[in-house]
Scaffold this motif. Sequence first.
Motif, PDB file in Angstrom:
ATOM      1  N   ALA A 257      12.841  17.313  -8.933  1.00 63.27           N
ATOM      2  CA  ALA A 257      13.853  18.324  -8.448  1.00 63.27           C
ATOM      3  C   ALA A 257      14.198  17.813  -7.092  1.00 63.27           C
ATOM      4  O   ALA A 257      15.548  17.809  -6.926  1.00 63.27           O
ATOM      5  N   ARG A 258      13.525  16.973  -6.398  1.00 64.34           N
ATOM      6  CA  ARG A 258      13.887  16.362  -5.224  1.00 64.34           C
ATOM      7  C   ARG A 258      14.984  15.556  -5.524  1.00 64.34           C
ATOM      8  O   ARG A 258      16.204  15.330  -4.760  1.00 64.34           O
TER       9      ARG A 258
ATOM     10  N   GLY B 158       4.440  15.148  -9.899  1.00 62.43           N
ATOM     11  CA  GLY B 158       4.833  16.523 -10.329  1.00 62.43           C
ATOM     12  C   GLY B 158       6.281  16.815 -10.449  1.00 62.43           C
ATOM     13  O   GLY B 158       7.050  15.929 -10.234  1.00 62.43           O
ATOM     14  N   SER B 159       6.704  17.970 -10.783  1.00 64.63           N
ATOM     15  CA  SER B 159       8.019  18.091 -11.259  1.00 64.63           C
ATOM     16  C   SER B 159       8.825  18.293  -9.897  1.00 64.63           C
ATOM     17  O   SER B 159      10.011  18.267 -10.015  1.00 64.63           O
ATOM     18  N   ALA B 160       7.977  18.773  -9.052  1.00 60.08           N
ATOM     19  CA  ALA B 160       8.833  18.816  -7.570  1.00 60.08           C
ATOM     20  C   ALA B 160       9.414  17.318  -7.152  1.00 60.08           C
ATOM     21  O   ALA B 160      10.702  17.369  -6.624  1.00 60.08           O
ATOM     22  N   VAL B 161       9.024  16.356  -7.486  1.00 58.92           N
ATOM     23  CA  VAL B 161       9.596  15.159  -7.275  1.00 58.92           C
ATOM     24  C   VAL B 161      10.843  14.725  -7.932  1.00 58.92           C
ATOM     25  O   VAL B 161      11.710  14.482  -7.548  1.00 58.92           O
TER      26      VAL B 161
ATOM     27  N   ASP C 201      28.137  16.841  -4.114  1.00 56.20           N
ATOM     28  CA  ASP C 201      28.883  17.891  -3.818  1.00 56.20           C
ATOM     29  C   ASP C 201      29.712  17.824  -2.333  1.00 56.20           C
ATOM     30  O   ASP C 201      30.901  18.429  -2.282  1.00 56.20           O
ATOM     31  N   ARG C 202      28.868  17.392  -1.519  1.00 51.23           N
ATOM     32  CA  ARG C 202      29.391  17.141  -0.174  1.00 51.23           C
ATOM     33  C   ARG C 202      30.409  16.159   0.032  1.00 51.23           C
ATOM     34  O   ARG C 202      31.493  16.429   0.797  1.00 51.23           O
TER      35      ARG C 202
ATOM     36  N   LEU D 233      22.686  15.477  -6.592  1.00 49.20           N
ATOM     37  CA  LEU D 233      23.564  16.819  -6.674  1.00 49.20           C
ATOM     38  C   LEU D 233      24.445  16.923  -5.156  1.00 49.20           C
ATOM     39  O   LEU D 233      25.636  17.108  -5.068  1.00 49.20           O
ATOM     40  N   VAL D 234      23.599  17.222  -4.331  1.00 50.56           N
ATOM     41  CA  VAL D 234      24.002  17.728  -2.898  1.00 50.56           C
ATOM     42  C   VAL D 234      24.805  16.735  -2.441  1.00 50.56           C
ATOM     43  O   VAL D 234      26.025  16.972  -1.770  1.00 50.56           O
TER      44      VAL D 234
ATOM     45  N   ARG E 187      16.940  15.053  -8.107  1.00 51.92           N
ATOM     46  CA  ARG E 187      18.080  15.532  -8.737  1.00 51.92           C
ATOM     47  C   ARG E 187      18.913  16.402  -7.571  1.00 51.92           C
ATOM     48  O   ARG E 187      20.001  15.978  -7.603  1.00 51.92           O
ATOM     49  N   LEU E 188      18.282  17.113  -6.952  1.00 50.34           N
ATOM     50  CA  LEU E 188      18.874  17.742  -5.840  1.00 50.34           C
ATOM     51  C   LEU E 188      19.893  16.730  -4.831  1.00 50.34           C
ATOM     52  O   LEU E 188      20.866  17.127  -4.424  1.00 50.34           O
ATOM     53  N   GLN E 189      18.876  15.676  -4.388  1.00 50.91           N
ATOM     54  CA  GLN E 189      19.469  14.958  -3.433  1.00 50.91           C
ATOM     55  C   GLN E 189      20.832  14.356  -3.892  1.00 50.91           C
ATOM     56  O   GLN E 189      21.914  14.165  -3.273  1.00 50.91           O
TER      57      GLN E 189
END
Lengths: 269, 90
Positions: free
Chosen positions: B20-21, B15-18, B31-32, B27-28, B23-25
Amino acid sequence: MARIIVVTSGKGGVGKTTTSAAFSMGLARRGYRTAVIDFDVGLRNLDLVMGCERRVVYDFVNVINGEANLNQALIRDKRSDNLYVLPASQTRDKEALTREGVGRVLEELAQTFDYVVCDSPAGIERGATMAMYYADDALVVTNPEVSSVRDSDRMLGILASKSRRAENNEEPIREFLLLTRYSPERVHKGEMLSVKDVQDILSLDLLGVIPESPAVLNASNSGVPVILDDHSDAGQAYQDMVGRYLGEELPHRFVDLPRKGFFSRLFGG
Amino acid sequence: MGLLDYFRASRSKKGSAVVARERLQILVAHDRAERDRPSYLPKLQEELIAVISKYVKIDRSKVSVNLERGDRQDILELNIVLSEDTVPSR
């Protein structure tokens, strides 16, 4: 001495005002004297969601500028004697909120209230930074969606560096995650970030999960904080979240798919 | 489950949720790392370049200064690439 809680998110439209209204009403219903302040200067909306828009006479900026005193500006909620609303000003002057002015108002509120809830505007402009500056606790409202999660993380960085507690090297602001507009069905289908996904990425204490619910729009339509809708899933989820904030250990409801019965399994749906 | 549903399910197994997860991991984390950089790093980098340039010619774009935060210690990592023509012959 009151505890000051900021409701923040960075991104707009994720449910800050809905949460501020529900959370402050929840605290008030449990007997705590609570004030809720709208920091969205120029785009006041908390009054609408709380259903007191026609009773606004003076606002936050009037009090800061000394044009009215706090008692004149605070609007007592008609449903709870413990709840007071301080509406935002509709001025377009962005400089209207000064750090000293906000500090003075919060200090005065802190003398007679148990909790002061600060409803932050979206973004990272003055209203948002003022709403968080004096906070003791932060509710980070997040949707299970990439831009919201990213913005929440940005806000965590700002909370950790640009608050009074950070500047004075005091104990840091306590940060809590509130996941809103959650749809267990879509998570089950793999279409939406799960509670665990968001929690892993932001590594925050989870205060509550509010399901996507028609009750939220119905509530704001009629100016009634959704927490008063005892029969709705969102209302119950907010009640649980208030309980957890006050230290109760409650299981998270509305996170998993409801188990399907025999007939719905058979016929689909 | 109907036949159509079967095909639909098999097509979108991941699914697209995987996505999203993942990409966010990334990116975050990025950023941090950026956010946690101490504010003196750019100035430190400038001054280091100035000092090293006194002795060898270096390409400014090939200098990196990083601070890695560990549990027990932080590591200040300085990376300077000396290309062949900048190294003085011995």
